[in-house]
Design an enzyme around this catalytic site. Structure first.
Site, PDB file in Angstrom:
ATOM      1  N   ILE A   1       0.839  -1.191   0.000  1.00 47.01           N
ATOM      2  CA  ILE A   1       0.000   0.000   0.000  1.00 47.01           C
ATOM      3  C   ILE A   1       0.876   1.244   0.000  1.00 47.01           C
ATOM      4  O   ILE A   1       2.033   1.197   0.428  1.00 47.01           O
ATOM      5  CB  ILE A   1      -0.971   0.004   1.214  1.00 47.01           C
ATOM      6  CG1 ILE A   1      -2.141   0.972   0.992  1.00 47.01           C
ATOM      7  CG2 ILE A   1      -0.219   0.320   2.507  1.00 47.01           C
ATOM      8  CD1 ILE A   1      -3.272   0.794   1.999  1.00 47.01           C
ATOM      9  N   CYS A   2       0.316   2.353  -0.492  1.00 46.12           N
ATOM     10  CA  CYS A   2       0.967   3.666  -0.410  1.00 46.12           C
ATOM     11  C   CYS A   2      -0.140   4.701  -0.237  1.00 46.12           C
ATOM     12  O   CYS A   2      -1.227   4.358   0.229  1.00 46.12           O
ATOM     13  CB  CYS A   2       1.821   3.943  -1.652  1.00 46.12           C
ATOM     14  SG  CYS A   2       0.868   4.152  -3.163  1.00 46.12           S
ATOM     15  N   GLN A   3       0.086   5.924  -0.614  1.00 48.08           N
ATOM     16  CA  GLN A   3      -0.937   6.958  -0.432  1.00 48.08           C
ATOM     17  C   GLN A   3      -2.038   6.871  -1.486  1.00 48.08           C
ATOM     18  O   GLN A   3      -3.210   6.923  -1.168  1.00 48.08           O
ATOM     19  CB  GLN A   3      -0.302   8.349  -0.442  1.00 48.08           C
ATOM     20  CG  GLN A   3      -1.264   9.456  -0.055  1.00 48.08           C
ATOM     21  CD  GLN A   3      -1.783   9.302   1.368  1.00 48.08           C
ATOM     22  OE1 GLN A   3      -1.034   8.967   2.280  1.00 48.08           O
ATOM     23  NE2 GLN A   3      -3.071   9.526   1.557  1.00 48.08           N
TER      24      GLN A   3
ATOM     25  N   GLY B   1      -1.749   4.622  -4.521  1.00 47.50           N
ATOM     26  CA  GLY B   1      -1.712   3.395  -5.322  1.00 47.50           C
ATOM     27  C   GLY B   1      -0.632   3.390  -6.387  1.00 47.50           C
ATOM     28  O   GLY B   1      -0.341   2.350  -6.970  1.00 47.50           O
TER      29      GLY B   1
ATOM     30  N   LEU C   1      -4.082   4.551   0.644  1.00 45.65           N
ATOM     31  CA  LEU C   1      -4.684   5.088   1.855  1.00 45.65           C
ATOM     32  C   LEU C   1      -5.666   6.219   1.566  1.00 45.65           C
ATOM     33  O   LEU C   1      -6.540   6.502   2.395  1.00 45.65           O
ATOM     34  CB  LEU C   1      -3.603   5.568   2.835  1.00 45.65           C
ATOM     35  CG  LEU C   1      -2.817   4.425   3.479  1.00 45.65           C
ATOM     36  CD1 LEU C   1      -1.609   4.962   4.204  1.00 45.65           C
ATOM     37  CD2 LEU C   1      -3.698   3.626   4.409  1.00 45.65           C
TER      38      LEU C   1
END
Length: 121
Positions: free
Chosen positions: A88-90, A92, A117
């Site tokens: 996951i990241c901020q 995608g 996120l």
């Protein structure tokens, strides 16, 4: 005539560039944040967050470990190739890059969280 050919070539290159950025990497499973919520407590899954340490400190999901994208190659030994890796990241985008990188390094079970996120509610 030559201007038309140049325009066509530029269009094809632009389309290829955009497609390579937004199409999920081959062999990477994509899940939504809703599906991630259901799966968060699954045993034997490695959850990694590829955002920067500062982003991770400001907010992160329980169970996720921070391995920033720029450090992933050097720290890949911290992950097991036999277990699933959920990334996951901020938004995608970085997690998609990380997923592609993990597949290239021989990880068989890689899952990317669509929307990152930002899509978490």
């Amino acid at each position: 005539m030559s201007q038309t050919i140049i325009n066509i070539v530029l269009f094809v290159l632009l389309a290829w560039f955009l497609a390579s950025r937004f199409i999920p990497p081959k062999g990477v499973r994509m899940i939504t944040t809703a599906e991630l919520k259901r799966r968060l407590k699954e045993p034997g899954v490695q959850y990694i967050d590829v955002r920067t340490p500062m982003e991770f400190r400001s907010f992160h999901l329980p169970g996720f470990r921070n391995i920033p994208l720029h450090e992933l190659t050097a720290r890949v030994h911290e992950l097991s190739k036999e277990k699933e890796v959920v990334v996951i990241c901020q938004s995608g985008m970085r997690s998609q890059k990380a997923s592609k990188l993990l597949k290239k390094m021989g990880f068989q079970h890689v899952t990317n969280v669509k929307g990152g996120l930002s899509a978490w509610q």
